[in-house]
Design a protein around this motif. Structure first.
Motif, PDB file in Angstrom:
ATOM      1  N   THR A 257       0.876  -1.270  -0.061  1.00  0.00           N
ATOM      2  CA  THR A 257       0.103  -0.001  -0.078  1.00  0.00           C
ATOM      3  C   THR A 257       0.904   1.226   0.041  1.00  0.00           C
ATOM      4  O   THR A 257       2.067   1.343   0.575  1.00  0.00           O
ATOM      5  N   ILE A 258       0.494   2.477  -0.763  1.00  0.00           N
ATOM      6  CA  ILE A 258       1.116   3.564  -0.629  1.00  0.00           C
ATOM      7  C   ILE A 258       0.159   4.921  -0.726  1.00  0.00           C
ATOM      8  O   ILE A 258      -0.903   4.673  -1.231  1.00  0.00           O
ATOM      9  N   ALA A 259       0.551   5.757  -0.103  1.00  0.00           N
ATOM     10  CA  ALA A 259      -0.293   6.901  -0.068  1.00  0.00           C
ATOM     11  C   ALA A 259       0.815   8.153  -0.113  1.00  0.00           C
ATOM     12  O   ALA A 259       1.992   8.174   0.540  1.00  0.00           O
ATOM     13  N   GLU A 260       0.180   9.122  -1.029  1.00  0.00           N
ATOM     14  CA  GLU A 260       1.237  10.184  -1.183  1.00  0.00           C
ATOM     15  C   GLU A 260       0.302  11.657  -1.164  1.00  0.00           C
ATOM     16  O   GLU A 260      -0.855  11.549  -1.952  1.00  0.00           O
ATOM     17  N   TYR A 261       0.866  12.491  -0.901  1.00  0.00           N
ATOM     18  CA  TYR A 261       0.193  14.001  -0.738  1.00  0.00           C
ATOM     19  C   TYR A 261       1.072  14.910  -1.207  1.00  0.00           C
ATOM     20  O   TYR A 261       2.239  15.107  -0.860  1.00  0.00           O
ATOM     21  N   THR A 262       0.424  15.748  -1.879  1.00  0.00           N
ATOM     22  CA  THR A 262       1.371  17.060  -2.484  1.00  0.00           C
ATOM     23  C   THR A 262       0.488  18.311  -2.458  1.00  0.00           C
ATOM     24  O   THR A 262      -0.511  18.308  -2.358  1.00  0.00           O
ATOM     25  N   SER A 263       1.210  19.420  -2.244  1.00  0.00           N
ATOM     26  CA  SER A 263       0.797  20.705  -2.443  1.00  0.00           C
ATOM     27  C   SER A 263       1.433  21.556  -3.158  1.00  0.00           C
ATOM     28  O   SER A 263       2.904  21.647  -3.112  1.00  0.00           O
ATOM     29  N   THR A 264       0.974  22.567  -3.952  1.00  0.00           N
ATOM     30  CA  THR A 264       1.840  23.634  -4.680  1.00  0.00           C
ATOM     31  C   THR A 264       1.158  24.821  -4.455  1.00  0.00           C
ATOM     32  O   THR A 264       0.011  25.029  -4.533  1.00  0.00           O
ATOM     33  N   LEU A 265       1.877  25.661  -3.821  1.00  0.00           N
ATOM     34  CA  LEU A 265       1.756  26.998  -3.095  1.00  0.00           C
ATOM     35  C   LEU A 265       2.186  28.110  -3.739  1.00  0.00           C
ATOM     36  O   LEU A 265       3.489  28.158  -4.177  1.00  0.00           O
ATOM     37  N   ASN A 266       1.552  29.257  -3.872  1.00  0.00           N
ATOM     38  CA  ASN A 266       2.096  30.511  -4.454  1.00  0.00           C
ATOM     39  C   ASN A 266       1.524  31.779  -3.656  1.00  0.00           C
ATOM     40  O   ASN A 266       0.327  31.534  -3.220  1.00  0.00           O
ATOM     41  N   ASP A 267       2.328  32.673  -3.170  1.00  0.00           N
ATOM     42  CA  ASP A 267       1.743  33.901  -2.539  1.00  0.00           C
ATOM     43  C   ASP A 267       1.376  35.034  -3.353  1.00  0.00           C
ATOM     44  O   ASP A 267       0.984  35.890  -2.629  1.00  0.00           O
ATOM     45  N   THR A 268       1.358  34.864  -4.764  1.00  0.00           N
ATOM     46  CA  THR A 268       1.165  35.999  -5.644  1.00  0.00           C
ATOM     47  C   THR A 268      -0.409  35.957  -5.811  1.00  0.00           C
ATOM     48  O   THR A 268      -0.836  36.928  -6.733  1.00  0.00           O
ATOM     49  N   ASN A 269      -1.254  34.883  -5.718  1.00  0.00           N
ATOM     50  CA  ASN A 269      -2.649  35.005  -6.117  1.00  0.00           C
ATOM     51  C   ASN A 269      -2.777  34.652  -7.703  1.00  0.00           C
ATOM     52  O   ASN A 269      -3.700  35.467  -8.079  1.00  0.00           O
ATOM     53  N   LEU A 270      -1.691  34.390  -8.315  1.00  0.00           N
ATOM     54  CA  LEU A 270      -2.090  34.244  -9.855  1.00  0.00           C
ATOM     55  C   LEU A 270      -2.384  33.073 -10.480  1.00  0.00           C
ATOM     56  O   LEU A 270      -2.910  33.108 -11.536  1.00  0.00           O
ATOM     57  N   ILE A 271      -2.069  31.861  -9.534  1.00  0.00           N
ATOM     58  CA  ILE A 271      -2.793  30.748  -9.973  1.00  0.00           C
ATOM     59  C   ILE A 271      -3.460  30.113  -8.709  1.00  0.00           C
ATOM     60  O   ILE A 271      -2.657  30.162  -7.478  1.00  0.00           O
ATOM     61  N   ASN A 272      -4.220  29.525  -8.579  1.00  0.00           N
ATOM     62  CA  ASN A 272      -4.959  28.783  -7.553  1.00  0.00           C
ATOM     63  C   ASN A 272      -3.848  27.609  -6.864  1.00  0.00           C
ATOM     64  O   ASN A 272      -3.128  27.000  -7.470  1.00  0.00           O
ATOM     65  N   ASN A 273      -3.739  27.643  -5.445  1.00  0.00           N
ATOM     66  CA  ASN A 273      -3.111  26.548  -4.894  1.00  0.00           C
ATOM     67  C   ASN A 273      -3.601  25.329  -5.187  1.00  0.00           C
ATOM     68  O   ASN A 273      -5.039  25.163  -5.196  1.00  0.00           O
ATOM     69  N   ARG A 274      -2.839  24.432  -5.087  1.00  0.00           N
ATOM     70  CA  ARG A 274      -3.377  22.848  -5.327  1.00  0.00           C
ATOM     71  C   ARG A 274      -2.931  21.707  -4.396  1.00  0.00           C
ATOM     72  O   ARG A 274      -1.921  21.968  -3.749  1.00  0.00           O
ATOM     73  N   TYR A 275      -3.738  21.185  -3.871  1.00  0.00           N
ATOM     74  CA  TYR A 275      -3.749  20.301  -2.970  1.00  0.00           C
ATOM     75  C   TYR A 275      -4.060  18.825  -3.686  1.00  0.00           C
ATOM     76  O   TYR A 275      -5.267  18.727  -4.048  1.00  0.00           O
ATOM     77  N   ASN A 276      -3.252  17.930  -3.440  1.00  0.00           N
ATOM     78  CA  ASN A 276      -3.384  16.638  -3.973  1.00  0.00           C
ATOM     79  C   ASN A 276      -2.767  15.329  -3.460  1.00  0.00           C
ATOM     80  O   ASN A 276      -2.176  15.249  -2.447  1.00  0.00           O
ATOM     81  N   GLY A 277      -3.728  14.132  -3.707  1.00  0.00           N
ATOM     82  CA  GLY A 277      -3.327  13.115  -2.967  1.00  0.00           C
ATOM     83  C   GLY A 277      -3.862  11.702  -3.377  1.00  0.00           C
ATOM     84  O   GLY A 277      -4.994  11.787  -4.073  1.00  0.00           O
ATOM     85  N   TYR A 278      -3.424  10.623  -2.952  1.00  0.00           N
ATOM     86  CA  TYR A 278      -4.026   9.403  -3.327  1.00  0.00           C
ATOM     87  C   TYR A 278      -3.452   8.264  -2.439  1.00  0.00           C
ATOM     88  O   TYR A 278      -2.418   8.382  -1.603  1.00  0.00           O
ATOM     89  N   ALA A 279      -4.248   7.249  -2.437  1.00  0.00           N
ATOM     90  CA  ALA A 279      -3.870   6.166  -1.690  1.00  0.00           C
ATOM     91  C   ALA A 279      -4.272   4.747  -2.484  1.00  0.00           C
ATOM     92  O   ALA A 279      -5.185   4.792  -3.033  1.00  0.00           O
ATOM     93  N   SER A 280      -3.186   3.924  -2.545  1.00  0.00           N
ATOM     94  CA  SER A 280      -3.501   2.700  -3.219  1.00  0.00           C
ATOM     95  C   SER A 280      -3.232   1.320  -2.442  1.00  0.00           C
ATOM     96  O   SER A 280      -2.260   1.493  -1.608  1.00  0.00           O
ATOM     97  N   LEU A 281      -3.903   0.298  -2.622  1.00  0.00           N
ATOM     98  CA  LEU A 281      -3.726  -0.880  -2.248  1.00  0.00           C
ATOM     99  C   LEU A 281      -3.545  -1.892  -3.100  1.00  0.00           C
ATOM    100  O   LEU A 281      -4.491  -1.840  -4.330  1.00  0.00           O
TER     101      LEU A 281
END
Length: 364
Positions: A257-281
């Motif tokens: 089993t594997i689980a992974e989480y990521t976030s892409t963040l910027n302080d300029t408000n030019l592109i939406n912040n993104r939060y992603n993840g998955y879990a697999s068995l």
């Protein structure tokens, strides 16, 4: 997978300095196809060239071929180049890797050239479909439009008590186009690192990457003199951004089993912040590996630019698949993915989709 299968993956993903050959060629290939099962459904599986599946059977979106050449320069230095041709780009070949490796000590390798950034758990063999159970890694998480950097890196292997560990760090620059917003991004200085820990059947990984002086250029509509008609011009913004990921895996040879989480963040408000993840068995039964995966993608409204006011997107997917290792270096995969757009009806951006896909992955 059986131990011999991990040895084949290692031959393509391990540091080049481990080889003692004057010259070695490796390769791998994925021949894949897929089709969405509902009317007017589309599912994008490649964030760079927007390769996608729809109601017409498609054999190019996930297909690719790669050749890796490794040459020994001297006892301490090797040269590595990997060329990849993707079906979604009409198999136009490009150098994904092109670097020199210097073995400074038994524990320390230093590289320079075009390198793979250590963003994800599967970064070192992202294109190597033979290396994982899916037809493709979950697109909800593996959706970054730049994965390589021109620069330098260092990998250091050591022990922390009973844990085997590897620390990696890099610095360099790269450029790319965010296909979702149409913005060109120049990462003038990009730096980051990762830490891998393993003990018995458990492994853990964390990564942090930042570009503090990146620039984003996009077309904006502005009044144009002398009549103040609305025209389109390219405008450049400062765009500091950071990418964070964490993963954990358990694998006893049969159950994994594997689980992974990521976030892409910027302080300029030019592109939406993104939060992603998955879990697999998954569970290995001889040559068969049935598996199931849940993945989710979320955005947080982060826009002050009136020319780009995209609603935040949210969607999730469930994948049920099976892998059959029908030969020592070949695997057949079949999977069904159900994606659900979880935005309110008035803000649905990607829509629901049902995808049936398959692939044959080989290494040679």
């Amino acid at each position: 997978m059986k131990p011999i299968h991990w040895a084949l993956i290692g031959a393509l993903a391990m540091p080049a300095s481990a080889f003692a050959f004057d010259m070695r060629l490796n390769g791998f290939m994925s021949i894949a196809g897929g089709v969405t099962l509902g009317d007017d459904q589309t599912l994008v599986i490649d964030p760079v060239n927007l390769a996608a599946y729809n109601n017409d059977l498609n054999f190019s979106a996930d297909s690719l071929v790669a050749i890796q050449a490794i040459a020994e320069v001297n006892d301490d230095m090797t040269a590595t180049a990997q060329m990849v041709g993707r079906g979604g780009e009409d198999f136009n070949t490009q150098f994904e890797w092109a670097y020199l490796t210097y073995e400074a000590t038994d524990s320390l390798d230093v590289k320079g050239g075009r390198l793979r950034m250590p963003l994800f758990y599967y970064s070192n063999f992202l294109e190597l479909g033979y290396g994982y159970q899916w037809v493709r890694p979950p697109v909800e998480t593996y959706n970054i439009f730049v994965t390589t950097v021109e620069g330098i890196s260092a990998d250091y292997s050591f022990y922390i008590g009973d844990f085997s560990a590897k620390a990696s760090a890099y610095a360099g620059s790269t450029q790319g186009t965010d296909p979702e917003s149409g913005s060109d991004v120049d990462f003038k200085t990009l730096a980051g690192g990762s830490l891998d820990l393993a003990i018995n059947n458990l492994s853990f990984r964390g990564s942090y990457n930042a570009a503090n002086n990146a620039e984003l250029t996009r077309e904006v509509q502005v009044p144009m003199p002398p009549n103040n008609y609305i025209g389109t011009v390219g405008q450049t913004f400062d765009f500091p951004i950071e990418f964070i990921s964490a993963a954990a895996m358990y694998d006893n040879g049969t159950l994994f089993t594997i689980a992974e989480y990521t976030s892409t963040l910027n302080d300029t408000n030019l592109i939406n912040n993104r939060y992603n993840g998955y879990a697999s068995l998954g569970y290995r039964i001889g040559a068969l590996t049935p598996h199931v995966t849940y993945a989710r993608y979320e955005e947080e409204t982060n826009s002050i630019d009136p020319s780009y006011n995209q609603n935040p997107r949210e969607y999730q997917s469930a994948t049920l698949g099976i892998r059959w290792d029908f030969d020592i270096a070949a695997a057949l995969k079949v999977e069904y993915t159900r994606r659900e757009d979880t935005n309110p009806d008035s803000q649905r951006a990607v829509g629901d989709a049902d995808l049936l896909s398959f692939a044959i992955d080989v290494v040679f």
